[in-house]
Design an enzyme around this catalytic site. Structure first.
Site, short mmCIF file in Angstrom:
data_model
loop_
_atom_site.label_atom_id
_atom_site.label_comp_id
_atom_site.label_asym_id
_atom_site.label_seq_id
_atom_site.Cartn_x
_atom_site.Cartn_y
_atom_site.Cartn_z
N ASP A 285 -22.68 -51.38 -4.24
CA ASP A 285 -21.48 -52.13 -4.96
C ASP A 285 -20.50 -51.13 -4.91
O ASP A 285 -20.43 -50.17 -5.87
CB ASP A 285 -22.14 -52.43 -6.22
CG ASP A 285 -20.96 -53.07 -6.89
OD1 ASP A 285 -20.24 -53.90 -6.45
OD2 ASP A 285 -20.92 -52.83 -8.35
N GLU B 218 -21.06 -54.99 -0.51
CA GLU B 218 -20.52 -55.91 -1.10
C GLU B 218 -19.04 -55.81 -0.55
O GLU B 218 -18.43 -54.99 -0.41
CB GLU B 218 -20.27 -56.06 -2.60
CG GLU B 218 -19.61 -57.38 -3.03
CD GLU B 218 -19.57 -57.41 -4.74
OE1 GLU B 218 -18.49 -57.85 -4.80
OE2 GLU B 218 -20.71 -56.96 -5.11
N ASP C 144 -23.53 -51.84 -12.36
CA ASP C 144 -23.17 -51.60 -11.09
C ASP C 144 -24.35 -51.27 -10.16
O ASP C 144 -24.67 -51.57 -8.88
CB ASP C 144 -22.21 -50.22 -10.84
CG ASP C 144 -21.17 -50.76 -11.66
OD1 ASP C 144 -19.98 -51.22 -11.24
OD2 ASP C 144 -21.19 -50.09 -12.91
#
Length: 163
Positions: free
Chosen positions: A7, A68, A141
């Site tokens: 992430d 991501e 996260d």
């Protein structure tokens, strides 16, 4: 076989590692956050991120790094910082010979929760439920990064997660 989920972020870059251990077996291996100090110059922060990601790749030798995809946000400076972080992570993985794939936030949420508009708390709860993790994954996260890895396993058709 290991999948490293990322992430991306410049101040907090989440990572989550899962291992496929055989048919119907996926387990959580590691999750955490790489932090950089917002008062440090950008090039040094990016170098820290690159070094930390390179160390993770070297330690676990993942077959794939799933990250991501950065989408434009309302705050342009935040989007740029995340874009810088994402680029450094992908370059570190490619340099190490690791295959890199990107997934949109909606793809990740859909794969993990079944709902493309799930909030962060729903994603975190589903990650924990799927991997039989009792302790909350904080900061969020880290949970998001594990969700990226789980998304990859769902999309490529890896057997279901079991405890």
């Amino acid at each position: 076989m290991f999948v490293l989920g990322i992430d991306p972020g410049l101040t907090r870059c989440g990572y989550g590692l899962i291992e496929w251990t055989g048919p119907n077996k996926v387990r959580a291996v590691s999750a955490g956050v790489i932090r950089t100090d917002h008062t440090t110059e950008l090039p040094l922060r990016l170098a820290t991120l690159q070094r930390e990601v390179t160390e993770l790749i070297s330690e676990f030798n993942p077959s794939v790094l799933a990250i991501e995809r950065v989408l434009f946000q309302v705050n342009v400076s935040t989007a740029m910082a995340v874009g810088h972080a994402s680029g450094v992570v992908m370059a570190a993985a490619a340099t190490a010979g690791c295959h890199v794939v990107q997934y949109s936030p909606n793809e990740i949420k859909m794969a993990v929760t079944g709902y493309g508009n799930a909030d962060k708390q729903q994603v975190e709860r589903m990650v924990r439920a799927q991997l039989k993790i009792e302790k909350e994954l904080r900061p969020v996260d880290a949970a998001d990064a594990v969700a990226v890895a789980l998304c990859h396993s769902a999309i490529v058709g890896v057997p279901e997660v079991v405890g």
